[in-house]
Design an enzyme around this catalytic site. Structure first.
Site, short mmCIF file in Angstrom:
data_model
loop_
_atom_site.label_atom_id
_atom_site.label_comp_id
_atom_site.label_asym_id
_atom_site.label_seq_id
_atom_site.Cartn_x
_atom_site.Cartn_y
_atom_site.Cartn_z
N ILE A 96 8.36 -46.36 -15.45
CA ILE A 96 8.44 -45.34 -16.48
C ILE A 96 8.71 -44.02 -15.78
CG2 ILE A 96 6.97 -46.49 -18.17
CD1 ILE A 96 4.63 -44.81 -17.12
N SER A 157 2.89 -35.82 -10.68
CA SER A 157 2.19 -37.06 -11.04
C SER A 157 3.08 -38.28 -10.79
CB SER A 157 1.77 -37.00 -12.51
OG SER A 157 1.08 -38.17 -12.89
N TYR A 158 4.30 -38.22 -11.28
CA TYR A 158 5.25 -39.33 -11.10
C TYR A 158 5.57 -39.53 -9.62
CZ TYR A 158 9.85 -41.64 -11.17
OH TYR A 158 10.91 -42.48 -10.93
N ALA A 159 5.95 -38.46 -8.94
CA ALA A 159 6.42 -38.57 -7.57
C ALA A 159 5.32 -39.00 -6.61
CB ALA A 159 7.03 -37.24 -7.11
N GLN A 161 3.03 -41.17 -7.14
CA GLN A 161 2.93 -42.63 -7.20
C GLN A 161 4.09 -43.28 -6.45
OE1 GLN A 161 0.08 -43.67 -8.39
NE2 GLN A 161 -0.39 -41.58 -9.02
#
Length: 253
Positions: A96, A157-159, A161
């Site tokens: 996602i 937050s995305y990066a 992970q």
């Protein structure tokens, strides 16, 4: 007997492109879908119409409790369709996307990124290891947002992970080397997929500023990344492991 590749998130975008490219290279393909069952079935039909072999399976990569059952389904397909008990390759691609300013990130959204982009691939790979043949390959779909070339405000937050997945790639490469299993990651740049609710279709005005950061002057296409993934599962890359390969058209140069 064909070598079999399992690709998560293969009903559209990068995963679908990788499935098509793998089938063209002679791999049998098992791929997963989450929401788009009709598109998954259509993908299987296209691969089979071209003379390849494919099968689709439902998977919620965030639901680690379902992995034991998923293992059994993969095992059955391998046996019934290809008369084998082993996978040659696993591609952790399901994901996602989305961004938010650091001060606006919620625990709920952070946990969702963690479950889908890191925790899920971690434990799915662990669960599937008995099915992966010695001398096989694992490819993780990372992101150039986790590299110096792709750092932009709003993606902490995305990066983070994806950065964890990049580091995990190196650890898995070390730990699985005794089985001659190669582990690499591909780090796409801005690519025309349905990520973030198909943002490039909904908001075409965001494309020109992105393209300005790419020396080749265009967005990446799923096929651009799919070819890299297939190179990394193919024996052509038999001496490559523990690497994060950026595939971004030079974005940020």
């Amino acid at each position: 007997m064909p070598q079999i590749a399992l690709i998560t998130g293969g009903s559209a975008g990068i995963g679908q492109a990788a499935a098509f490219a793998a089938a063209e290279r002679g791999f049998g393909v098992i791929f997963t879908y989450y929401r788009h069952q009709a598109e998954a079935r259509e993908t299987v039909q296209k691969i089979e119409a071209a003379g390849g072999g494919a099968a689709e399976l439902y998977l919620d990569v965030a639901d680690t409790n379902s992995f034991a059952q998923f293992y059994g389904s993969v095992e059955q397909i391998l046996r019934d369709k290809w008369k084998t008990s082993k996978l040659h390759a696993l591609v952790n691609n399901a994901g996602i996307g989305g961004g938010a300013a650091f001060e606006d990130v919620t625990e709920e959204s952070f946990d969702q990124f963690h479950q889908v982009l890191f925790r899920g691939p971690y434990f799915l790979t662990q669960r599937l290891l008995p099915l992966l043949a010695d001398g096989g390959a694992i490819v993780n779909t990372g992101s150039n947002s986790a590299l110096v070339s792709g750092v932009e405000a709003g993606y902490s937050s995305y990066a983070s992970q994806k950065a964890g997945l990049h580091l995990l790639t190196r650890y898995w490469a070390k730990e699985l080397a005794p089985r001659q299993i190669r582990v690499n990651a591909v780090a796409p740049g801005s690519t025309r997929t349905r990520i973030v609710d198909d943002i490039f279709t909904r908001m075409p005005e965001v494309i020109p500023p992105v393209v300005e950061t790419v020396p080749f002057g265009r967005l990446g296409e799923p096929e651009d990344i799919g070819k890299v993934i297939v190179f990394l599962i193919d024996d052509a890359s038999a001496w490559v492991t523990g690497q994060v390969i950026e595939a971004s058209g030079g974005q940020g140069l």
